[in-house]
Design an enzyme around this catalytic site. Structure first.
Site, PDB file in Angstrom:
ATOM      1  N   GLY A  95      -9.969  18.832 -10.770  1.00 58.61           N
ATOM      2  CA  GLY A  95     -11.019  17.833 -10.873  1.00 58.61           C
ATOM      3  C   GLY A  95     -12.176  18.199  -9.960  1.00 58.61           C
ATOM      4  O   GLY A  95     -12.096  19.146  -9.174  1.00 58.61           O
ATOM      5  N   SER A 111     -14.987  18.152  -6.937  1.00 56.76           N
ATOM      6  CA  SER A 111     -14.916  17.924  -5.496  1.00 56.76           C
ATOM      7  C   SER A 111     -15.127  16.438  -5.223  1.00 56.76           C
ATOM      8  O   SER A 111     -16.047  15.820  -5.771  1.00 56.76           O
ATOM      9  CB  SER A 111     -16.001  18.741  -4.789  1.00 56.76           C
ATOM     10  N   GLY A 112     -14.261  15.850  -4.426  1.00 52.58           N
ATOM     11  CA  GLY A 112     -14.378  14.432  -4.115  1.00 52.58           C
ATOM     12  C   GLY A 112     -13.700  13.512  -5.104  1.00 52.58           C
ATOM     13  O   GLY A 112     -13.750  12.282  -4.953  1.00 52.58           O
ATOM     14  N   GLY A 169     -10.502  13.191  -5.579  1.00 53.39           N
ATOM     15  CA  GLY A 169      -9.280  12.606  -5.017  1.00 53.39           C
ATOM     16  C   GLY A 169      -8.038  13.454  -5.185  1.00 53.39           C
ATOM     17  O   GLY A 169      -6.915  12.958  -5.016  1.00 53.39           O
ATOM     18  N   SER A 227      -6.762  16.018  -3.342  1.00 54.21           N
ATOM     19  CA  SER A 227      -5.975  16.197  -2.114  1.00 54.21           C
ATOM     20  C   SER A 227      -5.321  14.891  -1.680  1.00 54.21           C
ATOM     21  O   SER A 227      -4.178  14.878  -1.209  1.00 54.21           O
ATOM     22  CB  SER A 227      -6.864  16.754  -0.991  1.00 54.21           C
ATOM     23  N   SER A 262     -10.445  24.248  -9.542  1.00 54.14           N
ATOM     24  CA  SER A 262     -10.106  25.091 -10.705  1.00 54.14           C
ATOM     25  C   SER A 262     -10.944  24.713 -11.920  1.00 54.14           C
ATOM     26  O   SER A 262     -10.425  24.169 -12.890  1.00 54.14           O
ATOM     27  CB  SER A 262      -8.609  25.016 -11.020  1.00 54.14           C
TER      28      SER A 262
END
Length: 199
Positions: A32, A34-35, A37, A39, A106
């Site tokens: 997805g 960046s930012g 969610g 991680s 990715s």
């Protein structure tokens, strides 16, 4: 493959390790923007799996770029190599009988498809962490979108480089619409329904 290289096999199989652990080994691939969610979902899922006695490990894209992948930039070729390395390391974890959680943007479908190919059909779970670009920019936890908009970061996914959403992900989690608790429950249910504890 180099003709002078021979693959060696041990006396303990992946299935042996799975039986000892009491669960199957799989790779859960969070993709997805960046930012979005990724991680956050990975660490909360790991905590829940750990509480259930599941052996886990997180391969976070940023963390990998601090070590194994620190020689890579963000060109399309380097992004491809980044995903190749992540998938190969993930395969080692799966062979070790562990549930590995990969959290990485990715962005390119072809690279994710290549990653999937090195695993058995039921081992690779692609999770699309869906979140609008607007919401990701609003969150901007690392300040990267602001830098990208200012032209300080080149080839930034979603701004100056494309993100290709999965066409047929195994699971879609919309982090701008669902709670962490609900999404982790859905992930656990999916894993259980797909034979996590059937050894």
């Amino acid at each position: 493959m180099n003709k002078n290289i021979t693959k060696h096999y041990g006396l303990i199989s992946k299935e042996d390790r799975q039986r000892k652990n009491g669960h199957k080994s799989k790779i859960v691939w969070f993709t997805g923007l960046s930012g979005s969610g990724k991680s956050t979902l990975a660490v909360h899922l790991e905590r829940e799996l750990f509480a259930r006695g599941v052996n886990t490990y997180i391969l976070d894209g940023d963390n990998m770029r601090l070590g194994l992948n620190k020689d890579l930039k963000f060109s399309k070729e380097d992004r491809k190599e980044n995903i190749r390395r992540l998938s190969e390391v993930g395969k080692l974890f799966v062979d070790a009988g562990i549930v590995v959680l990969v959290s990485a943007i990715s962005p390119f479908k072809k690279d994710r498809d290549e990653a999937r190919k090195i695993f058995k059909t039921d081992e690779f779970i692609e999770v699309y962490v869906k979140c609008s670009l607007h919401e990701c920019e609003r969150r901007d936890p690392k300040g990267l979108y602001k830098k990208a908009r200012a032209g300080l970061i080149k080839d930034f996914t979603g701004i100056s480089s494309p993100y290709e959403p999965p066409e047929y992900p195994d699971l879609i989690l919309e982090t701008d619409k669902e709670s962490i608790k609900n999404m982790v429950t859905r992930l656990i249910d999916y894993l259980v329904d797909n034979g996590l504890f059937e050894v």
